[in-house]
Scaffold this active site. Structure first.
Site, PDB file in Angstrom:
ATOM      1  CD  GLU A  91      69.013 -65.529  28.382  1.00 16.24           C
ATOM      2  OE1 GLU A  91      68.364 -66.641  29.074  1.00 16.24           O
ATOM      3  OE2 GLU A  91      68.632 -64.390  28.513  1.00 16.24           O
ATOM      4  N   GLY A 134      73.344 -74.392  42.162  1.00 19.16           N
ATOM      5  CA  GLY A 134      72.406 -75.924  42.301  1.00 19.16           C
ATOM      6  C   GLY A 134      72.001 -75.802  40.318  1.00 19.16           C
ATOM      7  CE1 TYR A 138      63.957 -67.877  26.978  1.00 16.02           C
ATOM      8  CE2 TYR A 138      66.056 -68.380  28.222  1.00 16.02           C
ATOM      9  CZ  TYR A 138      64.781 -67.084  28.109  1.00 16.02           C
ATOM     10  OH  TYR A 138      65.015 -66.215  28.820  1.00 16.02           O
ATOM     11  CG  ASP A 190      61.141 -68.188  29.772  1.00 16.22           C
ATOM     12  OD1 ASP A 190      60.024 -67.923  29.636  1.00 16.22           O
ATOM     13  OD2 ASP A 190      61.974 -67.839  30.159  1.00 16.22           O
ATOM     14  CB  CYS A 208      46.290 -55.017  35.090  1.00 17.90           C
ATOM     15  SG  CYS A 208      47.303 -56.601  35.155  1.00 17.90           S
TER      16      CYS A 208
HETATM   17 FE1  SF4 Z   1      50.010 -58.462  32.388  1.00 19.92          FE
HETATM   18 FE2  SF4 Z   1      48.032 -57.054  33.666  1.00 19.92          FE
HETATM   19 FE3  SF4 Z   1      49.385 -56.104  31.695  1.00 19.92          FE
HETATM   20 FE4  SF4 Z   1      48.208 -58.433  30.944  1.00 19.92          FE
HETATM   21  S1  SF4 Z   1      47.373 -56.110  32.278  1.00 19.92           S
HETATM   22  S2  SF4 Z   1      49.819 -58.111  30.270  1.00 19.92           S
HETATM   23  S3  SF4 Z   1      47.973 -59.561  32.721  1.00 19.92           S
HETATM   24  S4  SF4 Z   1      50.267 -56.829  34.075  1.00 19.92           S
END
Ligand code: SF4
Length: 366
Positions: A47, A91, A130, A148, A209
């Site tokens: 992490e 880094g 976190y 995060d 999406c």
């Molecule tokens: Fe992210 Fe799109 Fe899934 Fe919504 S639908 S959580 S914007 S990938």
């Protein structure tokens, strides 16, 4: 209008969301070396490495680091020089310094066993909210939030939250939300699934999406605003700093190196002698040799400029003009200056910018 945490979750089917998210994670999770067991020390190391660094970059570092320091005690007892060398190139060196200070505390106060309460963990050096949540949930199965930037982006979209994620208050808002929606049965996979979703599907800019396992829960998708979220105010542009540096050799070909101070930026790392330039470009060489003479009693003759290196930190940009040089007269090792052979040089930890200087120097020499 102000919303509290509970308002945000009205009409949000928490159980179905947990199930869809965790099912997807169980099928699709990447095979990453720190997921092989739930050793809290390894979770901690991974992490810390993953903060501000991409997974692909971290994997070889993690494997090397764990081979060299396989247990918490081995890291606690290691020489700082060796630890910095193992981190060289990643880094943000204060991360590894704090990590070592933290494991030393665990060795001294908790019989080398990473504690399993938020209160105890969060007091360890370098362990913020976190990392506390990540260690507790992943290694110990405690339902603590690990929020995060990645997780905030995902949740901003899913719940259509338009608060500025650069603000501490917004992180606290998301922590409150995660406390409500985290799976109490499997907090480890829930938190890791949110992180994984942010890394693979709900990425910055254009999220994928159509492939998303929680699309039917996502308000931003429904509203068509996923590309506008999260809201993040811009940071100030990093300040440019003009510098000169030199690779300086003595008669026998040994190279002069300098140890940075024990506090501040890149503390305790080694570098080639350098100086911030205060006036015009064409006097940089002279400034550097005068600085070495006046501040450190080191006499040098600088010649050709063989490269220019730029290195960008979050708050600063180094623009370094780099010269060849030779040592004039005698030199005795000082606390923070040393003459080393080429093979000795390889054993010292250098920041990335100075590793680049040496690479360019070797090109010119060959
Ligand atoms: Fe992210 Fe799109 Fe899934 Fe919504 S639908 S959580 S914007 S990938």
């Amino acid at each position: 209008m102000k919303h509290n945490t509970t308002d945000r979750l009205v009409n949000f089917d928490i159980q179905a969301f947990q199930a869809d998210l965790i099912d997807w994670y169980d099928k699709e999770q990447r095979d990453l070396p720190w997921r092989k067991d739930r050793d809290p020390y390894k979770v901690w190391v991974s992490e810390i490495m993953l903060q501000q660094t991409r997974v692909d970059t971290v994997i070889p570092y993690f494997n090397r680091f764990i081979t060299e320091f396989p247990t918490l005690e081995s890291l606690a007892d290691a020489d700082e020089e060796r630890v910095l060398k193992a981190w060289e190139g990643l880094g943000y060196y204060s991360r590894v310094r704090n990590l070592q200070a933290g494991v030393k505390e665990v060795k001294a106060s908790y019989h080398s066993k990473v504690p399993n309460t938020p209160d105890e963990i969060s007091k360890l050096k370098g362990v913020g909210p976190y990392t506390t949540g990540a260690i507790l949930s992943i290694a110990y199965g405690v339902p603590e939030p690990a929020v995060d930037g990645n997780v905030m982006r995902v949740l901003s979209r899913i719940l259509s939250i338009w608060n500025d994620i650069a603000k501490v208050k917004t992180r606290q808002l998301f922590e409150g939300i995660v406390r409500e929606i985290i799976s109490k049965d499997n907090p480890s996979h829930f938190n890791q699934a949110l992180m994984e979703l942010g890394a693979l599907i709900c990425v910055p800019g254009k999220p994928a999406c159509l492939l998303c396992p929680v699309q039917q829960h996502c308000r931003a998708f429904r509203e068509g605003v996923q590309a506008e979220l999260p809201v993040k105010s811009k940071k100030k542009a990093p300040r440019p700093l003009s510098m000169s540096a030199a690779v300086i050799l003595d008669d026998s070909g040994k190279i002069l190196i300098h140890k940075r101070p024990s506090k501040g930026l890149l503390a305790n790392l080694w570098e080639f002698p350098n100086h911030e330039s205060v006036v015009e470009f064409n006097t940089q060489k002279q400034q550097l040799s005068e600085f070495l003479k006046e501040e450190h009693s080191i006499d040098v003759k600088l010649s050709t400029q063989f490269t220019t290196i730029q290195h960008i930190f979050s708050h600063l940009v180094w623009n370094i003009s780099v010269f060849e040089g030779t040592l004039i007269g005698g030199f005795e090792d000082q606390e923070d200056f040393k003459l080393v052979t080429r093979s000795e040089l390889e054993t010292y930890a250098f920041p990335v910018s100075h590793q680049k200087i040496f690479k360019d120097f070797l090109k010119v020499m060959n």
